[in-house]
Write a protein that holds these residues in place. Structure first.
Motif, PDB file in Angstrom:
ATOM      1  N   LYS A 101      16.039  37.955  43.859  1.00 45.30           N
ATOM      2  CA  LYS A 101      14.571  37.925  43.818  1.00 45.30           C
ATOM      3  C   LYS A 101      13.973  38.557  45.069  1.00 45.30           C
ATOM      4  CE  LYS A 101      14.367  33.851  40.906  1.00 45.30           C
ATOM      5  NZ  LYS A 101      14.104  32.411  40.847  1.00 45.30           N
TER       6      LYS A 101
ATOM      7  N   CYS B 152      22.685  33.553  45.364  1.00 43.89           N
ATOM      8  CA  CYS B 152      22.641  34.779  44.542  1.00 43.89           C
ATOM      9  C   CYS B 152      21.273  34.999  43.910  1.00 43.89           C
ATOM     10  CB  CYS B 152      23.702  34.734  43.456  1.00 43.89           C
ATOM     11  SG  CYS B 152      25.354  35.024  44.057  1.00 43.89           S
ATOM     12  N   ASN B 153      20.754  34.021  43.238  1.00 42.66           N
ATOM     13  CA  ASN B 153      19.469  34.192  42.544  1.00 42.66           C
ATOM     14  C   ASN B 153      18.334  34.448  43.530  1.00 42.66           C
ATOM     15  OD1 ASN B 153      20.400  33.897  39.864  1.00 42.66           O
ATOM     16  ND2 ASN B 153      20.478  31.686  40.128  1.00 42.66           N
ATOM     17  N   THR B 154      18.308  33.706  44.637  1.00 45.43           N
ATOM     18  CA  THR B 154      17.264  33.888  45.648  1.00 45.43           C
ATOM     19  C   THR B 154      17.349  35.280  46.263  1.00 45.43           C
ATOM     20  OG1 THR B 154      17.317  31.534  46.158  1.00 45.43           O
ATOM     21  CG2 THR B 154      16.336  32.972  47.809  1.00 45.43           C
TER      22      THR B 154
END
Length: 76
Positions: free
Chosen positions: A47, A42-44
């Motif tokens: 970004k 999710c975070n990658t």
């Protein structure tokens, strides 16, 4: 529309080709794009999506993102 096409090509298709973790478009409303993806990326993915904005548009643009398990958690 240009950004959505880039998300599809640079994030969704690339991950599928490489056999990486699950990620696919879920819904698009006006200028918002929502992806469903495995929790580990999710975070990658967020970004990567936001990094596409300045590369594609030649005018000052703001973009933000949210991560949540439910639709109501993502509204800011």
């Amino acid at each position: 529309k240009v950004w959505n096409a880039a998300i599809w090509k640079e994030i969704v298709e690339r991950r599928a080709r490489e056999g990486r973790r699950y990620c696919e478009p879920w819904i698009r409303v006006h200028d918002s794009t929502t992806l469903e993806c495995s929790e580990q990326i999710c975070n990658t993915t967020l970004k990567e999506m936001l990094a596409l904005v300045p590369q594609l548009l030649h005018v000052p643009t703001l973009a933000d993102g949210n991560i949540g398990r439910r639709w109501g958690e993502m509204k800011g």
